[in-house]
Structures are given as C-alpha cells and as structure tokens.
Scaffold this motif. Structure first.
Motif, PDB file in Angstrom:
ATOM      1  N   TYR A 218      50.388  43.266  42.387  1.00  0.00           N
ATOM      2  CA  TYR A 218      49.866  42.550  43.544  1.00  0.00           C
ATOM      3  C   TYR A 218      50.346  43.133  44.867  1.00  0.00           C
ATOM      4  N   GLN A 219      51.441  43.898  44.860  1.00  0.00           N
ATOM      5  CA  GLN A 219      52.013  44.410  46.109  1.00  0.00           C
ATOM      6  C   GLN A 219      51.239  45.588  46.684  1.00  0.00           C
ATOM      7  N   ARG A 220      50.292  46.109  45.941  1.00  0.00           N
ATOM      8  CA  ARG A 220      49.498  47.238  46.430  1.00  0.00           C
ATOM      9  C   ARG A 220      48.025  46.858  46.478  1.00  0.00           C
ATOM     10  N   ASP A 221      47.222  47.739  47.072  1.00  0.00           N
ATOM     11  CA  ASP A 221      45.777  47.509  47.092  1.00  0.00           C
ATOM     12  C   ASP A 221      45.235  47.452  45.666  1.00  0.00           C
ATOM     13  N   LEU A 222      44.433  46.443  45.385  1.00  0.00           N
ATOM     14  CA  LEU A 222      43.824  46.308  44.062  1.00  0.00           C
ATOM     15  C   LEU A 222      42.326  46.128  44.216  1.00  0.00           C
ATOM     16  N   SER A 223      41.576  46.791  43.381  1.00  0.00           N
ATOM     17  CA  SER A 223      40.121  46.634  43.378  1.00  0.00           C
ATOM     18  C   SER A 223      39.686  45.866  42.143  1.00  0.00           C
ATOM     19  N   ILE A 224      38.493  45.313  42.193  1.00  0.00           N
ATOM     20  CA  ILE A 224      37.936  44.617  41.031  1.00  0.00           C
ATOM     21  C   ILE A 224      37.798  45.597  39.867  1.00  0.00           C
ATOM     22  N   GLU A 225      37.478  46.847  40.170  1.00  0.00           N
ATOM     23  CA  GLU A 225      37.357  47.849  39.114  1.00  0.00           C
ATOM     24  C   GLU A 225      38.672  48.016  38.357  1.00  0.00           C
ATOM     25  N   GLU A 226      39.789  48.070  39.096  1.00  0.00           N
ATOM     26  CA  GLU A 226      41.088  48.225  38.437  1.00  0.00           C
ATOM     27  C   GLU A 226      41.432  46.997  37.602  1.00  0.00           C
ATOM     28  N   ILE A 227      41.164  45.819  38.157  1.00  0.00           N
ATOM     29  CA  ILE A 227      41.483  44.585  37.433  1.00  0.00           C
ATOM     30  C   ILE A 227      40.676  44.496  36.144  1.00  0.00           C
ATOM     31  N   SER A 228      39.372  44.766  36.231  1.00  0.00           N
ATOM     32  CA  SER A 228      38.525  44.695  35.035  1.00  0.00           C
ATOM     33  C   SER A 228      38.901  45.779  34.033  1.00  0.00           C
ATOM     34  N   ARG A 229      39.277  46.959  34.549  1.00  0.00           N
ATOM     35  CA  ARG A 229      39.641  48.060  33.660  1.00  0.00           C
ATOM     36  C   ARG A 229      40.916  47.749  32.878  1.00  0.00           C
ATOM     37  N   SER A 230      41.781  46.924  33.417  1.00  0.00           N
ATOM     38  CA  SER A 230      43.017  46.576  32.713  1.00  0.00           C
ATOM     39  C   SER A 230      42.736  45.818  31.419  1.00  0.00           C
ATOM     40  N   ALA A 231      41.550  45.196  31.334  1.00  0.00           N
ATOM     41  CA  ALA A 231      41.148  44.494  30.116  1.00  0.00           C
ATOM     42  C   ALA A 231      40.015  45.205  29.394  1.00  0.00           C
ATOM     43  N   ASN A 232      39.679  46.437  29.859  1.00  0.00           N
ATOM     44  CA  ASN A 232      38.612  47.239  29.240  1.00  0.00           C
ATOM     45  C   ASN A 232      37.263  46.519  29.232  1.00  0.00           C
ATOM     46  N   ILE A 233      36.942  45.892  30.370  1.00  0.00           N
ATOM     47  CA  ILE A 233      35.657  45.215  30.496  1.00  0.00           C
ATOM     48  C   ILE A 233      34.995  45.628  31.806  1.00  0.00           C
TER      49      ILE A 233
END
Length: 313
Positions: A218-233
C-alpha cells in the motif's frame, strides 16, 4: 505473553493493523485467549477484515454488532453470540450509528482441544469442522437450548478470565472441551448449515490474495492491473470479486486501508502530516487531506490533536 500471564486481553489485536493476523492468541504452549472487545477502542470503531488460524466464539455483552463472514452477514444483539471457523475472512462493526458495542471473544487453535492430527479427538471431532470450508460461521441464540449452553460457557470463561489460580489451564481446556462437545454434536445433527457455493469459496481465496498484496504494497503506487494480477485474474473479475465479497471497489478499499495506516501513525508517532501522507502511499497532500476529511470529518492535524486530548482525560 509469558507462560504465567493472564489468559485475558483487553483488545482483539496485539497488532491491529495486520490484515492476516500474525499475532498468536495465547502462547505456543497454551494457544487460547479471552478478549474483551470495546468498539470505542478501534480505528473507525470497527474490527476490519482479517482472518486467522484460530477458531473464534464471541458473545455480545452490550449493544448490537454486524458480523460479516465473507459475503454473509449476521446481526448479533446483546446476549447472542457467533462462531467463526478457522481461516475465514471476517469483520465486525456496530449495528447502530454512534453506539459502541462490547463483546467477549474466545480464540483458540484447534489443537488446544486435541493434539493436532495425531489423536482420535482431533481427527474425529475437530478436523471435520475446521476442514469444512462450507461452514463459515453460525449465529448463537439464547433461545436455542444447545446454543444457550455455549453462550453461558463463554460468559463464564470471561467472568473468570483473570483467575490465575492453580490449575487454571485445566479449567479453561475442560470448559472449551465441553463447549466443543456441545457444538460438534449439534453440528452433526444439522449437517449442511451455512453451506457456501464453490464460486464463493474461489472468490474468497482470490480476495485474500489481493488484500494480502494490498497490505504488503500500500505504501507505493498500485494499479488495478497489479492487484488483479496478484490473484491471477482479469481486471473485470477483480472488480466483481471485490463487489461480491465486501461490496467495495478495489481503489476504495486501498484508500481506506491507507487512511487507517495514516490514523495509526497520527496517533502513535510525531511524524509530520506531509511525511505520513507519502508514507501511506498518497502522492498529493491535498488529495490526502480531502479524503481524510471525507472519512473522518476533520483534518489529519485535528484528528491528532483530538486524540491527544482524549488520552489526557
């Protein structure tokens, strides 16, 4: 907590900012803990989404609580209780605005009752419950005889939680063993209660992965792509998963989580507000201030000053 410390604790979390709780409830040799939860103590007056390997049984002492377990919600009033299975995502919030309920919670590892995996008690009476992913949780009512027995045992444990006389370890283990016998016997008679679909179980695991990723980054820039990619969706599946499980958009959850970290820093450190803003992942102090005021009704500086005044009372 040493071997001879009290089994009672005044709060639900030793580290309230953790999403996946890393704190052990109790000690390695005595893995159970009895808590009093006063919702006035917590940031936003709620116990936010988290999960842990312990089983949890709670009784509301005053007020009314909404208990969310994944996408299921139970409204629990004074004198009622609830059970949450191991590793289930859950949160508790006051059911009435401006009211701060209190409750007592007993958390214990499954092997507190039976030697994990190596004895007949664990394999026959505990494993069938903790391994049943369809059994998320159950509301406990004093109007149902067997549930009222469980509620009474939890209340008695709470009332005696600071009694550290000789043999207290045996006393609490015996009380929990009796509670579990009542619970397991009646679950056996009512098999299938709280069943959850395979799709819901899949979404829960995906959400855990994404929230854990947010918690760690959370301390860095996060994109929806990165968040979704963390769950492989995909991004669209990410939005659907958040909406179905916790009724929020990913960015909303991310901002709320960052704000909670900011509140913790405001209360526990003397870091300048600007430094806190960037430390919690916000890129612009003006946006941070606007969002903070929207959620808390005051500026970060005012929040810090009010918290300091409360501590001096």
């Amino acid at each position: 907590m040493s071997e001879h410390d009290s089994v009672f604790s005044g709060g639900a979390f030793d580290n309230a900012q953790n999403f996946r709780e890393t704190v052990l409830h109790g000690t390695p040799r005595f893995p159970m803990q009895i808590y009093k939860n006063d919702f006035s103590w917590y940031v936003n007056h709620m116990i936010d989404w988290h999960w842990h390997p312990e089983l949890e049984i709670a009784v509301v002492l005053s007020g009314k609580v909404h208990c969310y377990i994944n996408d299921m919600c139970m409204t629990v009033s004074e004198g009622e209780g609830f059970f949450i299975n191991a590793n289930m995502m859950h949160k508790e919030i006051p059911a009435t605005d401006g009211e701060y309920p209190t409750m007592t919670t007993v958390c214990f590892l499954p092997d507190f009752i039976g030697d994990c995996g190596s004895d007949i008690i664990f394999r026959k009476y505990i494993m069938p419950v903790v391994s049943d992913t369809s059994l998320r949780g159950i509301k406990l009512s004093p109007d149902v005889f067997w549930q009222s027995e469980i509620i009474d045992i939890v209340k008695e444990m709470f009332s005696r939680s600071e009694d550290m006389g000789w043999g207290y370890e045996l006393r609490y283990r015996n009380m929990l063993s009796n509670l579990w016998y009542i619970f397991a016997e009646n679950l056996r008679k009512d098999a299938g209660n709280g069943a959850v679909s395979r799709k819901s179980a899949v979404n829960e695991n995906r959400l855990k992965e994404m929230l854990t990723f947010i918690h760690s980054n959370y301390q860095r820039d996060l994109s929806i792509e990165e968040i979704s990619r963390s769950a492989n969706i995909s991004k669209s599946e990410c939005f659907r998963c958040f909406a179905s499980m916790i009724d929020k958009k990913p960015v909303m959850y991310l901002n709320e989580y960052r704000l909670k970290q900011a509140v913790n820093l405001l209360i526990t450190t003397d870091m300048p507000v600007t430094q806190i803003c960037f430390a919690c992942g916000f890129n612009h102090i003006s946006y941070f201030g606007k969002l903070f005021r929207r959620y808390y009704g005051m500026t970060p500086k005012e929040y810090r000053n009010n918290s300091a005044c409360d501590e001096q009372k």
